[in-house]
Write an enzyme that holds these catalytic residues in place. Sequence first.
Site, PDB file in Angstrom:
ATOM      1  N   GLU A 187     -26.255  56.887 -73.702  1.00 16.86           N
ATOM      2  CA  GLU A 187     -26.061  55.870 -72.668  1.00 16.86           C
ATOM      3  C   GLU A 187     -26.532  54.520 -73.162  1.00 16.86           C
ATOM      4  OE1 GLU A 187     -28.042  56.755 -69.059  1.00 16.86           O
ATOM      5  OE2 GLU A 187     -26.647  58.320 -68.446  1.00 16.86           O
ATOM      6  N   ARG A 223     -33.050  68.372 -54.436  1.00 19.55           N
ATOM      7  CA  ARG A 223     -34.207  68.982 -53.771  1.00 19.55           C
ATOM      8  C   ARG A 223     -34.940  67.895 -52.999  1.00 19.55           C
ATOM      9  NH1 ARG A 223     -37.926  66.552 -56.888  1.00 19.55           N
ATOM     10  NH2 ARG A 223     -37.522  66.341 -59.128  1.00 19.55           N
TER      11      ARG A 223
END
Length: 593
Positions: free
Chosen positions: A246, A338
């Site tokens: 990236e 989560r």
Amino acid sequence: MRPLSLIRSLKVINFRSEKVASCNARRSSHLSTAVPSSTPPFEKILIANRGEIACRVIKTCRRLGIRTVAIFSSIDGPESLHARLADEAYLIGTGPEASSSYLLAQHVINICKESGAQAIHPGYGFLSENANFVRQVDNNDIVFIGPPSSAITAMGSKSKSKEIMTKANVPCTPGFIDVDPASQEPDFLLQQAISQVGFPCLIKATMGGGGKGMRLVKNPSDFLDALHSCKRESFNAFGNETVILEKFIVNPRHVEVQVCCDTHGNAVYLHERDCSVQRRHQKVLEEAPAPELPDEVRRELGEVAVRAAKAVGYVNAGTVEFLMDENKDFYFCEMNTRLQVEHPVTEFITGVDLVEWQLRVAAGEELPIKDQSMIPCDGHAMECRVYAENPARNFLPAAGTLRHLKIPQSSGALGGGVRVDTGVVQGDKISVFYDPMISKLIVHAPTRDEAIHKLLLSLKSYQIVGTPTNLKFVEKVVDHPAFRKGGVNTGFLEEFADDVKVPDEAPLPSPIGLCLASLAVLLSMEGRIGAIEKNLHSPWSNLSGTWRIGVPFTRTLSFIPYLGSMATTATDEEVVEQSVVCTSNKDGSFNLS
């Protein structure tokens, strides 16, 4: 399977002042139709975690009238706080390590079935983002309080998630995401970094997380060494060495958005959090809402986050993370499938109990608030993580017994709006086997400046004896002019390292402090603490102390600092001994020098 150990229900509970209401008869189906919000979504759930997050989930369950089942490792034991707070608690596994206790997926499921729990809340860490575990739970007709395994799988791979996000028109950083084995050859990746990505660039493990499996490379000559290091770390941590590349965004801010989706097609965002103060990619401070952002950017962040969640069929609470450059342009980073460690700051500004939303969504209910415009955003909240670690020694994790523990109270000078989420009490031990977090300290105030002031007061009033902590370090960070101004980037701690550095040497006790300590020791040695004597003027009275006829009785007390986990590594220069000469008088007093 018989439970290895079953702990009796508690009679005294810290989190509530009334008995848990009896649950209704077990429903035949948990995911049928939406039920009234006044009805407990489950009768009993198992919490597949430990420490503060297990205690946090238990708190909401008690308020809703849901019975809870805890699990504990051999090192945590049945007297650990989360085990004592639950209605039932079972030993899991045979060893203290997570791999031989909290990560034993089939054992968790067996205990869930044995206890009669209808659902499993994973907390964060351990099995919370394990797609295989979720599939096992589903196959055993147990409800997983979290997203479907397909969403965890999609967002668990950085290459696959980037591909999905690009198709969903979610902005992503430029990079190279081909995970074909032929494309993973080191020399080929180097050429892609030069021709497609540019430098500086990030090497990121596709299955990485929490800062593991990530390397920043500033020039081509360092690329191959960093690549090999990243692959090795990724394989050891995740069993997979595949990486993506990236473009590195210079001086980015780390901004994340809390989302929640139900099974009825509803999805909302609960505003954003700024987590830019980081050390080695680990968050140190979190706040909500993010400072120094225009309203249109906040709105766009939220809308893009919801779009990202819908692209993978997400259900339940989750967090979409972005990197934001100096122009306020933002790029998808990852999605945490989560409940986040920092979820309390969102709860403070919205008034929403995210654990309750998780439970209700998992039970098939609609979101309690489906209209995005009705999600509140009130005031400002901040959270810091209190760790047993030594900032003066490169944040070396520490272990030891919490000999004294006094947490900030939401009263007095602090007023309201102070919350401490913890899984320990005074006398508990911080183990080397798990994360050394002692607690999360969260504050809320009408404005950001007031929240900073309240957090500083809370940090100063926090008392921990028995292990080194990061309290002083966090205090310096919060009080730094750049942080007070707002809008810091992820390079904050590197840029201002000298300003927030904690000295290696601990201050020695003052003369008055030494005298007070000596007095306490002397009174204890002579059995005069709590002593009752009717004949106060007799020289033979217990309260007269130790004295000698004709000559003064003198003794010397020597004190050395308590070093905790540093005791085996401290040098002679660090162990400074201080002495007090104590002379006893006939009237029971002492002369100390």
